[in-house]
Write a protein that holds these residues in place. Structure first.
Motif, short mmCIF file in Angstrom:
data_model
loop_
_atom_site.label_atom_id
_atom_site.label_comp_id
_atom_site.label_asym_id
_atom_site.label_seq_id
_atom_site.Cartn_x
_atom_site.Cartn_y
_atom_site.Cartn_z
N LEU A 78 -13.21 -1.09 41.63
CA LEU A 78 -13.47 0.33 41.49
C LEU A 78 -13.50 1.02 42.86
O LEU A 78 -12.90 2.09 43.04
N LYS A 110 -6.84 -0.96 33.30
CA LYS A 110 -7.84 0.02 33.74
C LYS A 110 -7.14 1.21 34.39
O LYS A 110 -6.21 1.02 35.17
N LEU A 112 -7.95 4.80 36.55
CA LEU A 112 -8.92 5.65 37.26
C LEU A 112 -8.23 6.94 37.67
O LEU A 112 -7.25 6.92 38.41
N PHE A 119 -13.62 3.52 35.64
CA PHE A 119 -12.34 3.24 34.99
C PHE A 119 -12.40 3.61 33.51
O PHE A 119 -13.46 3.56 32.88
#
Length: 486
Positions: A78, A110, A112, A119
């Motif tokens: 992340l 995922k 973002l 996510f």
């Protein structure tokens, strides 16, 4: 009508504007599983890339990613994704992982978006690679919807794939007949040796070549010819001197040096018409078709340099130009194929694993089973143990055209593979390999055949598969199988 046209143009402009605002970065996926699925690190991002409608999108390559994440290597995914969005003009980052443990398969994706704190996950679980990859369209649709602020499903449903009728048939090539030979064959080809449009079966005994026709289910000898002064390595055929009669190319060694003798049928027997001090092979190259290729022998190595296209000039065989195939592989290892609409090379490594390599020499995948298997080879040069180096002469493969990825027809000899120069095979089969979206799998095979499969061929109409077999007890045999067309 005018209103309809204006509305349609407005819809197009709106779509372009909506998609044009996004710039998507896709990171190579992590892959957890056996060697043969490791190529998916790059393949999954490419599959997603091709399915996303955004004009601005990019697969972030490993070297580029390394530079962008300098100082962030130890951070979690992340934090790394947020850092990428800060350092670039991407509006969203896509990453994920593919996991295969036994029969269990999962794909986790995922996304973002710029400005988001976490996510958005998407995932799929199944027990079949083909099912998973058939659902990529739905995954891509959900990713696009999410980027447009629409409601989405995190778990992507895996649909049952209806098997085509061809897959519901018996997965074994039906045997037509078996024909005994009074000698042990060393190789064979199919060739139209007399220009009548029909292919004859031409078998090498190791000292001579014998041509047969099949009449009333009986092999009938129609011609023969001796090749003197060389120890047999391979046999090929094709009409490359353009006289409507296919030549027979017999490759062998004389005191460690390679020679190819070329024969044609003349007055009911084979006569030598040419010779070249090269290894010679006939390869079916995508976009080119059957091509006569050659490679030189090295001073301290069995093979040396590039693979060349060969042509005839005034009765002599002349190298034309390098084909740009992988330099470190020899002409007996390779089969040029079409793989996901790009040119690639299928090849045997020294331990008989079948691998797929892209044009740049990068291994894409390796099959989990061993294929090929040959007792023939060349002793030349010195290996790492200061012993005479043995280079195998691998059995031929055929490519079968199929949509965006060719199928591969190959020998699969079974037996002892303890040492490169000491192999013993006591059974085998012919296998048709089909790429299911994740890896090559056996789609059809012949029955298990007792003996060593020294060579095989498929006829020009792709209707029959002919196999030459060496049996320690019963000399040799020719097997005929019916090819089940797809």
């Amino acid at each position: 009508m005018k209103k309809i046209v204006i509305s349609f143009l407005f819809f197009i402009l709106f779509s372009i504007n909506a998609y044009g605002q996004e710039k998507i970065g896709i990171i190579p996926f992590k892959v957890f599983g056996p060697y043969e699925v490791q190529y998916l690190k790059d393949a999954i991002p490419e599959m997603l890339y091709s399915r996303l409608p955004f004009p601005q999108k990019e697969i972030i390559r490993k070297d580029q990613l390394k530079d962008l994440l300098k100082g962030y290597e130890a951070k979690d995914e992340l934090t790394q994704a947020k850092h990428l969005l800060e350092k670039t003009d991407f509006t969203a980052i896509i990453l994920g992982s593919f996991t295969k443990l036994g029969d269990a398969i999962s794909l986790d994706v995922k996304v973002l978006r710029r400005g988001d704190n976490n996510f958005k996950p998407f995932y799929m679980n199944t027990d079949k690679e083909a099912k998973l990859f058939s659902a990529l369209e739905d995954l891509s649709t959900n990713v696009v919807a999410y980027l447009q602020g629409k409601p989405v499903q995190e778990k992507i449903a895996i649909k049952e794939i209806e098997k085509p009728a061809s897959e519901q048939q018996k997965k074994e090539l039906p045997r037509i007949s078996i024909h005994p030979l009074p000698y042990k064959p060393s190789g064979m080809v199919l060739a139209d040796i007399n220009g009548d449009g029909k292919e004859e079966i031409v078998v090498s005994t190791g000292k001579e070549i014998i041509a047969y026709v099949l009449e009333n289910n009986i092999l009938k000898e129609i011609a023969k010819g001796q090749f003197k002064g060389i120890d047999f390595l391979s046999i090929d055929a094709g009409d490359f001197n353009k006289n409507n009669i296919e030549e027979i190319y017999v490759v062998g060694l004389n005191n460690g040096e390679v020679f190819t003798h070329v024969f044609e049928l003349q007055n009911q027997s084979f006569s030598k018409i040419s010779e070249i001090g090269w290894y010679v092979r006939v390869l079916d190259i995508p976009g080119k078709g059957k091509t006569l290729v050659g490679q030189r022998s090295g001073i301290n190595d069995a093979f040396s340099g590039d693979v060349y296209a060969l042509f005839y000039k005034a009765g002599s065989i002349i190298p034309e130009k390098p084909l740009g195939l992988v330099r470190d592989l020899n002409i007996y290892q390779i089969l040029p194929i079409k793989f996901r609409n790009t040119n690639a090379i299928a090849y045997f490594d020294e331990t008989d694993y079948l691998k797929i390599m892209d044009e740049k020499g990068k291994v894409i995948t390796r099959l989990k089973d061993k294929y090929g298997g040959s007792i023939l080879g060349v002793m030349k040069g010195i290996d790492d143990n200061r012993e005479k180096k043995f280079t195998p002469i691998y059995p031929r493969m055929f490519r079968i055209e199929n949509k965006d990825t060719d199928k591969i027809l190959t020998i699969k000899n079974e037996g002892t593979r303890l040492f490169l120069r000491s192999k013993g095979f006591d059974s085998g089969k012919i296998a048709l390999l089909n790429f299911d979206g994740a890896s090559y799998k056996e789609e059809m095979t012949t029955e298990d055949i007792n003996g060593y499969l020294c060579d095989f061929a498929i006829d020009k109409n792709r209707e029959k598969v002919i196999v030459a077999v060496v049996s320690e007890v019963e000399e040799g045999k020719i097997y005929l199988f019916q090819n089940v067309k797809k």
